[in-house]
Design a protein around this motif. Structure first.
Motif, mmCIF file in Angstrom:
data_model
loop_
_atom_site.group_PDB
_atom_site.id
_atom_site.type_symbol
_atom_site.label_atom_id
_atom_site.label_comp_id
_atom_site.label_asym_id
_atom_site.label_seq_id
_atom_site.Cartn_x
_atom_site.Cartn_y
_atom_site.Cartn_z
ATOM 1 N N LEU A 6 57.095 4.159 -54.241
ATOM 2 C CA LEU A 6 56.104 5.024 -54.861
ATOM 3 C C LEU A 6 55.494 4.256 -56.016
ATOM 4 O O LEU A 6 56.199 3.854 -56.944
ATOM 5 N N LEU A 7 54.194 4.024 -55.934
ATOM 6 C CA LEU A 7 53.442 3.394 -57.014
ATOM 7 C C LEU A 7 52.738 4.507 -57.768
ATOM 8 O O LEU A 7 51.983 5.284 -57.183
ATOM 9 N N THR A 8 53.000 4.607 -59.062
ATOM 10 C CA THR A 8 52.341 5.595 -59.910
ATOM 11 C C THR A 8 51.453 4.860 -60.886
ATOM 12 O O THR A 8 51.890 3.919 -61.550
ATOM 13 N N GLN A 26 40.017 1.212 -50.228
ATOM 14 C CA GLN A 26 41.071 0.308 -49.785
ATOM 15 C C GLN A 26 41.702 0.852 -48.501
ATOM 16 O O GLN A 26 41.556 2.012 -48.170
ATOM 17 N N ASP A 27 42.417 0.019 -47.824
ATOM 18 C CA ASP A 27 43.094 0.424 -46.579
ATOM 19 C C ASP A 27 44.448 1.039 -46.935
ATOM 20 O O ASP A 27 45.499 0.434 -46.730
ATOM 21 N N LEU A 65 53.670 3.374 -50.269
ATOM 22 C CA LEU A 65 53.260 2.334 -49.350
ATOM 23 C C LEU A 65 54.401 1.351 -49.161
ATOM 24 O O LEU A 65 55.369 1.369 -49.928
ATOM 25 N N PRO A 66 54.315 0.491 -48.154
ATOM 26 C CA PRO A 66 55.363 -0.501 -47.951
ATOM 27 C C PRO A 66 55.471 -1.444 -49.147
ATOM 28 O O PRO A 66 54.459 -1.842 -49.734
ATOM 29 N N LEU A 73 48.283 -5.279 -53.908
ATOM 30 C CA LEU A 73 47.486 -4.195 -54.468
ATOM 31 C C LEU A 73 47.464 -4.274 -55.994
ATOM 32 O O LEU A 73 46.409 -4.110 -56.612
ATOM 33 N N LEU A 74 48.604 -4.554 -56.612
ATOM 34 C CA LEU A 74 48.639 -4.677 -58.069
ATOM 35 C C LEU A 74 47.779 -5.838 -58.555
ATOM 36 O O LEU A 74 47.113 -5.739 -59.587
ATOM 37 N N ALA A 75 47.772 -6.945 -57.828
ATOM 38 C CA ALA A 75 46.932 -8.085 -58.201
ATOM 39 C C ALA A 75 45.449 -7.714 -58.138
ATOM 40 O O ALA A 75 44.670 -8.065 -59.036
#
Length: 103
Positions: A6-8, A26-27, A65-66, A73-75
Motif C-alpha cells: 500500500l503506497l500512501t 498512469q497504468d 500495487l506490486p 512510480l516513486l521515481a
C-alpha cells in the motif's frame, strides 16, 4: 507472485488535483483519496493559522500495487512533483480483495 504494498501519498489539497490527474494517466489499477490533517513539529511552509492550530489540511491518496512497481512510480513522482509538498509511506499488504458483488 509479487508482494502487494500500500503506497500512501500525502499532499496539500491545492496540489491534489494535479496529482490525481497524473495518477489517472498512469497504468495503475486505481486509487482512493480522502481528506485528513497532518500534525507534527515541522513549521516550515505552514501558514500562521496552521502553526497556531498545530495541523495542516492534507489530501491522502492510497493505492495498492506490486512491490516491484513501487520504486519506478516513486521515481516518476519525484521527477514530476519535485515542486510539491508530497510525502509518502509504504506498507506491506497481508490480504486484499472485494467482498460482495462487484458489478
Amino acid at each position: 507472485m509479487d508482494n502487494e504494498v500500500l503506497l500512501t501519498l500525502s499532499i496539500r489539497p491545492a496540489q491534489a488535483d494535479a496529482l490525481t490527474d497524473w495518477l489517472l494517466q498512469q497504468d495503475l489499477p486505481g486509487f482512493t483519496s480522502w481528506q485528513g490533517w497532518g500534525h507534527g513539529n515541522r513549521h516550515h511552509g505552514l501558514s500562521l493559522a496552521e502553526q497556531i492550530q498545530g495541523k495542516q489540511k492534507r489530501t491522502l491518496i492510497g493505492l495498492h500495487l506490486p512491490q516491484s512497481q513501487v520504486h519506478q512510480l516513486l521515481a516518476l513522482l519525484k521527477q514530476t512533483f519535485c515542486h510539491c509538498d508530497l510525502h509518502y509511506w509504504l506498507q506491506p499488504l497481508l490480504a486484499f480483495g472485494h467482498l460482495g458483488k462487484t458489478d
